[in-house]
Enzyme design. Structure first.
Site, PDB file in Angstrom:
ATOM      1  N   GLY A 232      10.213   5.085 -45.342  1.00  0.00           N
ATOM      2  CA  GLY A 232       9.407   4.447 -44.305  1.00  0.00           C
ATOM      3  C   GLY A 232       8.885   5.514 -43.360  1.00  0.00           C
TER       4      GLY A 232
ATOM      5  N   CYS B  72      14.894   8.763 -48.614  1.00  0.00           N
ATOM      6  CA  CYS B  72      14.154   9.258 -47.454  1.00  0.00           C
ATOM      7  C   CYS B  72      14.603   8.541 -46.166  1.00  0.00           C
ATOM      8  CB  CYS B  72      12.645   9.117 -47.732  1.00  0.00           C
ATOM      9  SG  CYS B  72      11.636  10.045 -46.579  1.00  0.00           S
ATOM     10  N   TYR B  73      13.758   7.691 -45.578  1.00  0.00           N
ATOM     11  CA  TYR B  73      14.178   6.941 -44.391  1.00  0.00           C
ATOM     12  C   TYR B  73      15.455   6.151 -44.691  1.00  0.00           C
ATOM     13  CZ  TYR B  73      13.955   3.738 -40.365  1.00  0.00           C
ATOM     14  OH  TYR B  73      14.235   3.024 -39.225  1.00  0.00           O
TER      15      TYR B  73
ATOM     16  N   HIS C  92      11.768  11.822 -53.096  1.00  0.00           N
ATOM     17  CA  HIS C  92      11.318  10.530 -53.646  1.00  0.00           C
ATOM     18  C   HIS C  92      11.438  10.504 -55.171  1.00  0.00           C
ATOM     19  CE1 HIS C  92       9.723   8.660 -49.981  1.00  0.00           C
ATOM     20  NE2 HIS C  92       9.590   9.916 -49.581  1.00  0.00           N
TER      21      HIS C  92
ATOM     22  N   GLU D   5      11.089   8.076 -57.048  1.00  0.00           N
ATOM     23  CA  GLU D   5      10.213   7.053 -57.647  1.00  0.00           C
ATOM     24  C   GLU D   5       8.821   7.578 -57.984  1.00  0.00           C
ATOM     25  OE1 GLU D   5      11.067   7.344 -54.549  1.00  0.00           O
ATOM     26  OE2 GLU D   5       9.622   6.531 -53.112  1.00  0.00           O
TER      27      GLU D   5
ATOM     28  N   ASP E 155      -5.035 -11.603 -64.564  1.00  0.00           N
ATOM     29  CA  ASP E 155      -3.931 -12.398 -64.012  1.00  0.00           C
ATOM     30  C   ASP E 155      -4.161 -13.898 -64.167  1.00  0.00           C
ATOM     31  OD1 ASP E 155      -3.167  -9.897 -63.243  1.00  0.00           O
ATOM     32  OD2 ASP E 155      -3.716 -10.154 -61.133  1.00  0.00           O
TER      33      ASP E 155
ATOM     34  N   LYS F 223       1.544  -5.880 -62.766  1.00  0.00           N
ATOM     35  CA  LYS F 223       0.400  -5.948 -63.684  1.00  0.00           C
ATOM     36  C   LYS F 223       0.765  -5.626 -65.138  1.00  0.00           C
ATOM     37  CE  LYS F 223      -4.026  -6.551 -63.518  1.00  0.00           C
ATOM     38  NZ  LYS F 223      -4.581  -7.496 -62.520  1.00  0.00           N
TER      39      LYS F 223
END
Ligand code: XMP
Length: 593
Positions: free
Chosen positions: A54, A81-82, A169, A171, A225, A372
């Site tokens: 964040g 992180c945060y 990070h 991710e 979608d 998605k």
């Protein structure tokens, strides 16, 4: 659907929460995002908890805080992180402004490689850092298991309680072995396996239960979608309990209505009504210049048409019908559904009237838990043709969000100190900077090659970082020198819509023929209300590579294809200039509005 034994990502305000959840799902475990301050009591059935990054400082009074009770639930916790910093502070350690702010790649050195979460990781790996604050003292019971040159506590652990934290990070793709690390953490959690196959099995029963003996009325746009959602609902409830409506808004892609109608016909789905409401939509958009107003008006107009048709056909709530929507998971978050995710744009599926119907239980969204690529997997499972499933995503309000509207030219005072010919453009666009929304100018670079070189790509990253006036960097592909810009006030009209439709169709044809359609996530073609002559317009080519549209990289267009696109675009009556948008997201959003 209720998901027991899943991994919860607590959202401390980074736009990366989705990436984390996607990474967990790629490990075959269900993951969802919840507010940072969700009470521990509500998390006790989770298999694991991940604390997201964040933008704030944990020691600021207004910063998001979690419930420290989560550390007593005997559930593995992983702070990023945060998230790491909040965990450290909550458990008695300290966090301070770092002596060095660390952004970008760093070398992580791992110690204590016998710790389970580090299984099969090398002793040294490249990681992605993005932080100003840093942990300065660890809570009792914690140990350091990794450091970088500029970060003493880059990876920490309390192995008895299975608490872990990383400053980098894992991710993002720039972190080597990031996915392996997340997989290691997931394997420490007692999570139930999950995949799209098991989802399809369960969703049928869940939908039948939610719908009861009602029927579903569904808006279909032609996008992936709503197409998948419509086919799914038809398969589960049967075609006689479903009615589809495709509204021609006047802002559809070329031949869209024809193509979609034909695709359903081939699938044996004959309950789709096609309604030409283009005049109605365009009338409502006369003299509308604000992007957010435009979205709301389009959303409202969809609803009115839907209401009118449903009354005409006897499909109202009173007659026992519900509204189906193809909303997917990221749509629910970018609108700001968790508290710390700032509102970037209002999604048309989340306007107040729809929200009210949702509260009353009249809306069903069978894809609302999916990303998605999972929707595409589901489309394949349902037997949809490959080309339809792999079409680029297209926004619900259609070309409406790509026809930039402005009443007056927007002047820009600030200039840039760069050694390349450039000019600020007389329009502004939406961007996302520091997890919030920005509305700023675009600057275009001009070179004799009219093709972006390395210097241009570097400037695309550095300019928005350094200047508060510009959030986008373009390359002019039609002019080598800066011409005199002629601005013409513009809102959405059939003439502009027709022009953009032709432009969009030719760009997509060339991309397809040049063989790079599949490498691109989405290729918006944007119409700007200025050119070099009275009434003249410009086109922006905005190809991006992305996984979930939360972040994106501006994509390279092969030189021959770019030249061909520029040449054909300039031959359209009314197009004076062509640009390529080189901005990544962040700081630029994928769409301009
Ligand atoms: P941005 O521009 O925010 O877009 O980077 C992220 C993704 O969302 C799509 N998008 C929309 N889709 N209604 C939609 O259905 C909208 O109002 C809307 N605005 C943006 C965009 O095309 C991209 O895939």
């Amino acid at each position: 659907m209720e998901h027991q034994k899943s991994i919860i990502v607590l959202d401390f305000g980074g736009q990366y929460a989705h990436l984390i959840a996607r990474r967990v799902r790629q490990c075959g475990v269900y993951s969802e995002i919840m507010d940072a301050d969700t009470p521990a009591e509500e998390l006790k059935n989770a298999a694991g908890i991940i604390l997201s990054g964040g933008p704030q400082s944990v020691y600021d009074s207004e910063s998001p805080q979690g419930d420290p009770g989560i550390f007593d639930l005997a559930i593995p916790v992983f702070g990023i992180c945060y998230g790491l910093q909040w965990m450290v502070q909550a458990l008695g350690g300290t966090v301070s402004p770092g002596t060095v702010k660390e952004y970008g790649k760093a070398k992580l050195q791992l110690e204590h490689t016998d710790v389970k979460v580090l299984s099969d990781l090398p002793e040294e790996m490249t990681v992605w850092m993005s932080h100003g604050d840093a942990v300065s003292a660890l809570p009792e019971g914690f140990m350091r298991i990794g450091k970088s040159d500029d970060c003493e506590f880059a990876f920490v652990a309390q192995t008895e309680k299975d608490l872990y934290g990383v400053q980098f990070h894992p991710e993002v793709v720039h972190t080597e072995y990031g996915q392996d690390l997340i997989k290691n953490f997931v394997s420490l959690c007692n999570a139930e396996p999950w995949n799209i196959g098991s989802y399809v099995k369960n969703i049928g029963d869940a939908i039948k239960e939610e719908v009861g003996d009602r029927k579903i009325f569904m808006m279909v746009s032609g996008g992936v979608d709503s197409t998948v959602a419509f086919v799914l609902i038809n398969k589960i409830l049967g075609t006689d309990r479903v009615q589809g409506l495709l509204v021609d808004t006047g802002m559809m892609r070329k031949d869209e209505v024809l193509l979609v109608g034909r695709a359903f016909e081939e699938l044996g789905i004959d309950n789709l009504r096609i309604e030409d409401a283009s005049q109605y939509f365009l009338k409502k958009l006369v003299e509308v210049y604000e992007p957010e107003d435009k979205r709301w008006i389009i959303g409202d107009a969809f609803l009115s048409v839907q209401r009118r048709v449903s009354e005409e056909m006897g499909l109202t709530m009173d007659d026992g019908w519900m509204l189906g929507q193809g909303t997917i998971y990221p749509d629910t978050i970018e609108t700001g559904e968790t508290k710390n995710a700032d509102k970037i744009k209002t999604h048309h599926n989340r306007i107040p009237e729809i929200q009210k119907m949702m509260e009353e239980g009249f809306v069903i969204e069978p894809l609302r838990d999916l990303y998605k690529d999972e929707v595409r997997e589901l489309g394949v499972e349902l037997g949809l043709p490959h080309d339809l499933v792999w079409r680029h995503p297209f926004p619900g309000p259609g070309l409406g969000v790509r026809i930039l509207c402005a009443q007056s030219a927007s002047t820009i005072e600030e200039d840039l100190d760069i050694a390349i010919t450039h000019a600020g453009l007389p329009v502004q666009s939406v961007g996302v900077q520091g997890d919030g929304r920005s509305y700023r100018h675009a600057v275009s670079l001009f070179t004799h090659e009219q093709y972006p070189n390395e210097q241009c790509w570097n400037l695309a990253t550095s300019i928005p970082n350094q200047s508060s006036a510009f959030n986008r960097v373009l390359m002019c592909t039609s002019h080598a020198e800066v011409p005199e810009f002629v601005f013409t006030p513009g809102y959405v009209t059939m003439k502009r819509s027709d022009l953009l439709r032709e432009a969009d169709a030719l760009v997509h044809r060339i991309m397809y023929d040049a063989g790079f359609y599949a490498d691109i996530w989405q290729f918006p073609v944007v119409l700007l209300p200025f050119g070099t002559s009275e009434g003249g317009q410009s086109i922006v080519l905005r190809p991006v590579e992305s996984q979930e549209a939360m972040t994106a990289n501006a994509a390279v267009i092969p030189e021959l294809a770019l030249k061909q696109m520029t040449k054909e675009l300039l031959s359209l009556d009314g197009i004076d200039m062509v640009f390529q948008d080189l901005t990544h997201k962040p700081p630029g959003t994928i769409e301009w509005e």
